[in-house]
Design an enzyme around this catalytic site. Structure first.
Site, PDB file in Angstrom:
ATOM      1  N   ARG A 157      -3.765  -9.891   4.771  1.00  0.00           N
ATOM      2  CA  ARG A 157      -4.162  -9.906   3.348  1.00  0.00           C
ATOM      3  C   ARG A 157      -2.954  -9.433   2.542  1.00  0.00           C
ATOM      4  O   ARG A 157      -2.563  -8.267   2.646  1.00  0.00           O
ATOM      5  CB  ARG A 157      -5.369  -8.989   3.153  1.00  0.00           C
ATOM      6  CG  ARG A 157      -5.933  -8.986   1.745  1.00  0.00           C
ATOM      7  CD  ARG A 157      -7.147  -8.055   1.664  1.00  0.00           C
ATOM      8  NE  ARG A 157      -7.742  -8.097   0.338  1.00  0.00           N
ATOM      9  CZ  ARG A 157      -7.312  -7.398  -0.704  1.00  0.00           C
ATOM     10  NH1 ARG A 157      -6.290  -6.581  -0.584  1.00  0.00           N
ATOM     11  NH2 ARG A 157      -7.920  -7.494  -1.869  1.00  0.00           N
ATOM     12  N   LYS A 191       0.828  -1.217   0.000  1.00  0.00           N
ATOM     13  CA  LYS A 191       0.000   0.000   0.000  1.00  0.00           C
ATOM     14  C   LYS A 191       0.859   1.262   0.000  1.00  0.00           C
ATOM     15  O   LYS A 191       2.044   1.232   0.301  1.00  0.00           O
ATOM     16  CB  LYS A 191      -0.978  -0.038   1.176  1.00  0.00           C
ATOM     17  CG  LYS A 191      -2.108  -1.029   0.894  1.00  0.00           C
ATOM     18  CD  LYS A 191      -3.294  -0.881   1.793  1.00  0.00           C
ATOM     19  CE  LYS A 191      -4.393  -1.850   1.347  1.00  0.00           C
ATOM     20  NZ  LYS A 191      -5.457  -1.996   2.324  1.00  0.00           N
TER      21      LYS A 191
HETATM   22  C1  9MG Z   1     -10.331  -5.547  -0.839  1.00  0.00           C
HETATM   23  N1  9MG Z   1      -9.334  -4.950   0.032  1.00  0.00           N
HETATM   24  C2  9MG Z   1      -8.319  -4.119  -0.328  1.00  0.00           C
HETATM   25  N2  9MG Z   1      -7.616  -3.762   0.753  1.00  0.00           N
HETATM   26  C3  9MG Z   1      -8.205  -4.374   1.812  1.00  0.00           C
HETATM   27  C4  9MG Z   1      -7.954  -4.397   3.180  1.00  0.00           C
HETATM   28  O1  9MG Z   1      -6.985  -3.676   3.722  1.00  0.00           O
HETATM   29  N3  9MG Z   1      -8.755  -5.131   3.974  1.00  0.00           N
HETATM   30  C5  9MG Z   1      -9.776  -5.842   3.443  1.00  0.00           C
HETATM   31  N4  9MG Z   1     -10.548  -6.567   4.289  1.00  0.00           N
HETATM   32  N5  9MG Z   1     -10.066  -5.875   2.144  1.00  0.00           N
HETATM   33  C6  9MG Z   1      -9.288  -5.135   1.353  1.00  0.00           C
END
Ligand code: 9MG
Length: 266
Positions: free
Chosen positions: A243, A209
């Protein structure tokens, strides 16, 4: 949780699994199998980009992108297939095609979404976002970011429980990068353990990110070290699900963390 964005425009892997307007099923199969072999227990499949500035896609377009992927992967892997969507009709269709988790960046706030999730009897991940993807990074503002995110997540969890979703089926996510400045993201990460006090598992999505770029100046392709550092920090502060795009590398980080936790000091 490995990320599989079936979109032309997601910030990191947009277009990678997408060819001539359609999901590239061969490439997706290879990537999914590799992610699971590398340790992913969940694959998060999305057909709508939620990167800052992204436009919403129509329901049919989202279905056309994700359904063939669920149909394919349900027979290719034992991993839980997570649907990244906010749309009740997409949730219903994905559940029939094998989805085992609903990951909603809008925390089931769309009309009918909580009811759909309760009816489908699937675990849910409720994420915090200030604003909407197209405008969320224009001027995020909080009094106290941790307490505002925590109260929002608690209210959404309560709404789910009231609708009949069992407590044990709820995961919470502070939504790193969703309507937050660098300082907001860092404050949330530094205090992630406080969110655990709400009594739910925490999912953290920090991989590649832009907060990494803000600290290190790195372009997208050079954000692996930053992603791994953030994954480690989140895991140390109690995140249960990470994630990530780089599953194998993150799995190594978690093995090292576990080895340190397990050490017997004479
Ligand atoms: C779909 N998506 C993109 N970034 C995310 C994040 O930080 N958390 C979750 N739950 N979904 C995300």
């Amino acid at each position: 949780m490995g990320v599989l964005n079936v979109t032309p425009d997601s910030f990191s892997d947009g277009g990678r699994w997408f060819s001539r307007g359609k999901p590239d099923l061969d490439a997706l199969r290879r990537e999914a199998v590799a992610m699971v072999a590398a340790g992913a227990k969940i694959l998060d499949i999305g057909g709508e980009s939620t990167r800052p500035g992204a436009a919403e896609v129509g329901e049919q377009q989202e279905l056309d992108r994700i359904l063939p992927v669920f149909e394919l992967l349900r027979t290719e892997t034992d991993a839980v297939l997570s649907l990244d969507s906010s749309t009740p009709a997409v949730m219903r269709a994905a559940a029939s095609a094998g989805a085992g988790l609903l990951n909603d960046v809008r925390a089931l706030q769309r009309e009918g979404a909580v009811e759909a999730a309760a009816e489908l009897n699937l675990p849910v991940c409720l994420m915090h976002m200030q604003g909407q993807p197209d405008t969320m990074q224009s001027a995020p503002a909080y009094g106290n970011v941790l307490s505002e995110v925590a109260s929002f997540l608690k209210a959404r969890a309560d709404a789910c429980i009231d609708a009949g979703i069992p407590r044990s089926q709820i995961v919470l996510d502070p939504g790193f990068g969703f309507g937050k400045t660098l300082e907001h993201n860092l404050a949330l990460l530094a205090q992630l353990d406080h969110l655990k006090e709400l009594g739910f598992p925490i999912l953290a999505g920090l991989s590649r990110k832009s907060l990494i770029a803000k600290i290190t100046g790195r372009e997208l392709d050079d954000r692996l070290p930053g992603s791994l550092a953030l994954a480690l920090l989140a895991a140390q502060r109690g995140a249960s699900i990470l994630r990530v795009h780089d599953v194998a590398e993150t799995a190594d980080v978690l093995r090292i963390l576990q080895a340190v936790k397990d050490v017997q000091i004479p």
